[in-house]
Design an enzyme around this catalytic site. Structure first.
Site, PDB file in Angstrom:
ATOM      1  N   ASN A  63       0.839  -1.203   0.000  1.00  0.00           N
ATOM      2  CA  ASN A  63       0.000   0.000   0.000  1.00  0.00           C
ATOM      3  C   ASN A  63       0.872   1.250   0.000  1.00  0.00           C
ATOM      4  O   ASN A  63       1.935   1.291   0.630  1.00  0.00           O
ATOM      5  CB  ASN A  63      -1.023  -0.002   1.136  1.00  0.00           C
ATOM      6  CG  ASN A  63      -0.454  -0.251   2.512  1.00  0.00           C
ATOM      7  OD1 ASN A  63       0.561  -0.908   2.669  1.00  0.00           O
ATOM      8  ND2 ASN A  63      -1.124   0.273   3.531  1.00  0.00           N
ATOM      9  N   GLU A  65       0.402   5.218   0.546  1.00  0.00           N
ATOM     10  CA  GLU A  65      -0.557   6.233   1.010  1.00  0.00           C
ATOM     11  C   GLU A  65      -0.136   7.634   0.582  1.00  0.00           C
ATOM     12  O   GLU A  65       0.946   7.848   0.017  1.00  0.00           O
ATOM     13  CB  GLU A  65      -0.700   6.124   2.537  1.00  0.00           C
ATOM     14  CG  GLU A  65      -1.248   4.758   2.932  1.00  0.00           C
ATOM     15  CD  GLU A  65      -1.504   4.599   4.417  1.00  0.00           C
ATOM     16  OE1 GLU A  65      -1.038   5.449   5.213  1.00  0.00           O
ATOM     17  OE2 GLU A  65      -2.184   3.623   4.782  1.00  0.00           O
ATOM     18  N   CYS A  74      -4.147   0.638  -2.384  1.00  0.00           N
ATOM     19  CA  CYS A  74      -3.954  -0.590  -1.617  1.00  0.00           C
ATOM     20  C   CYS A  74      -2.874  -1.452  -2.277  1.00  0.00           C
ATOM     21  O   CYS A  74      -2.582  -1.317  -3.471  1.00  0.00           O
ATOM     22  CB  CYS A  74      -5.251  -1.398  -1.594  1.00  0.00           C
ATOM     23  SG  CYS A  74      -6.590  -0.615  -0.701  1.00  0.00           S
ATOM     24  N   GLU A  76      -3.032  -4.560  -3.131  1.00  0.00           N
ATOM     25  CA  GLU A  76      -3.552  -5.421  -4.208  1.00  0.00           C
ATOM     26  C   GLU A  76      -3.572  -4.683  -5.539  1.00  0.00           C
ATOM     27  O   GLU A  76      -3.169  -5.211  -6.568  1.00  0.00           O
ATOM     28  CB  GLU A  76      -4.992  -5.871  -3.886  1.00  0.00           C
ATOM     29  CG  GLU A  76      -5.126  -6.767  -2.659  1.00  0.00           C
ATOM     30  CD  GLU A  76      -5.329  -5.990  -1.358  1.00  0.00           C
ATOM     31  OE1 GLU A  76      -4.769  -4.880  -1.211  1.00  0.00           O
ATOM     32  OE2 GLU A  76      -6.039  -6.517  -0.484  1.00  0.00           O
ATOM     33  N   CYS A 111     -10.464  -4.716   0.139  1.00  0.00           N
ATOM     34  CA  CYS A 111     -11.532  -3.708   0.175  1.00  0.00           C
ATOM     35  C   CYS A 111     -12.386  -3.786  -1.097  1.00  0.00           C
ATOM     36  O   CYS A 111     -12.018  -4.451  -2.079  1.00  0.00           O
ATOM     37  CB  CYS A 111     -10.931  -2.310   0.330  1.00  0.00           C
ATOM     38  SG  CYS A 111     -10.300  -1.610  -1.215  1.00  0.00           S
TER      39      CYS A 111
HETATM   40  N1  THU Z   1      -5.200  -1.706   2.585  1.00  0.00           N
HETATM   41  C1  THU Z   1      -4.608  -2.502   1.641  1.00  0.00           C
HETATM   42  O1  THU Z   1      -3.560  -2.169   1.093  1.00  0.00           O
HETATM   43  N2  THU Z   1      -5.211  -3.672   1.332  1.00  0.00           N
HETATM   44  C2  THU Z   1      -6.289  -4.185   1.974  1.00  0.00           C
HETATM   45  O2  THU Z   1      -6.728  -5.275   1.652  1.00  0.00           O
HETATM   46  C3  THU Z   1      -6.925  -3.429   3.054  1.00  0.00           C
HETATM   47  C4  THU Z   1      -6.446  -2.032   3.236  1.00  0.00           C
HETATM   48  C5  THU Z   1      -4.525  -0.468   2.963  1.00  0.00           C
HETATM   49  C6  THU Z   1      -5.160   0.813   2.539  1.00  0.00           C
HETATM   50  C7  THU Z   1      -4.575   1.789   3.551  1.00  0.00           C
HETATM   51  O3  THU Z   1      -3.289   2.202   3.108  1.00  0.00           O
HETATM   52  C8  THU Z   1      -4.396   0.951   4.801  1.00  0.00           C
HETATM   53  O4  THU Z   1      -4.413  -0.403   4.371  1.00  0.00           O
HETATM   54  C9  THU Z   1      -5.457   1.165   5.865  1.00  0.00           C
HETATM   55  O5  THU Z   1      -6.723   1.010   5.325  1.00  0.00           O
END
Ligand code: THU
Length: 164
Positions: A63, A65, A74, A76, A111
């Site tokens: 991920n 941000e 994310c 994925e 998500c």
């Molecule tokens: N996140 C992911 O990268 N993958 C997931 O399956 C769930 C959430 C990330 C998004 C954000 O950077 C952090 O986790 C908190 O939501």
């Protein structure tokens, strides 16, 4: 008169990684490793993904941000889009997702936006994507297609357009 329709989700819950074949365990290990490259200064929730193409290539993702929160992506989708950027005709066979800091018995599940992106990829490649969602030293959830994780999803057919 209204009809009741049911949609069933079939998935496997493995008690531990050792219940899986070597190449799945390797993909989970790579996903856990990929989490080290997460940029998650806001959530402090470092997610790792690793995707295996049918042709054998492996593409990691984590991920990433942003101070403007919705701009983040994310793990994925980072992996999926990185893969398609270099292998646009590639077929994604499996995606492993691990959040090493999450302990216990419940793996992190993707998500809704990532599910939507995976559904589009399934349509694009004409076949399902398998997911391996693992807890380090814990269980693994194995699912067999993104479409079943996002029933009645929106897709290009509703735009009246075929993607090219
Ligand atoms: N996140 C992911 O990268 N993958 C997931 O399956 C769930 C959430 C990330 C998004 C954000 O950077 C952090 O986790 C908190 O939501």
């Amino acid at each position: 008169m209204a009809q009741t329709r049911k949609i069933a989700l079939h998935y496997l819950q493995h008690a531990s990684w050792s219940a899986l074949p070597a190449e799945d365990r390797e993909l989970l290990e790579l996903a856990a490793k990929a989490a080290r490259n997460a940029y998650a200064p806001y959530s402090k929730f470092k997610v790792g993904a690793a995707l295996r193409m049918e042709s054998g290539e492996i593409v990691p993702g984590s991920n990433q941000e942003n101070a403007s929160f919705p701009a983040g992506t994310c793990a994925e989708r980072t992996a999926l889009h990185a893969a398609m950027a270099v292998l646009p005709k590639g077929v994604v066979e499996s995606i492993a997702v691990v959040v090493p800091q999450v302990k216990g018995s419940k793996p992190v599940t993707p998500c809704g936006i990532c599910r939507q992106a995976m559904v589009e990829q399934e349509r694009r490649q004409g076949g399902p994507i398998r997911l391996l969602l693992g807890v380090v030293k814990g269980p693994v959830i194995e699912t067999f297609s993104a479409e079943t994780l996002l029933p009645l999803s929106f897709d290009s057919s509703q735009l009246g357009k075929k993607p090219r």
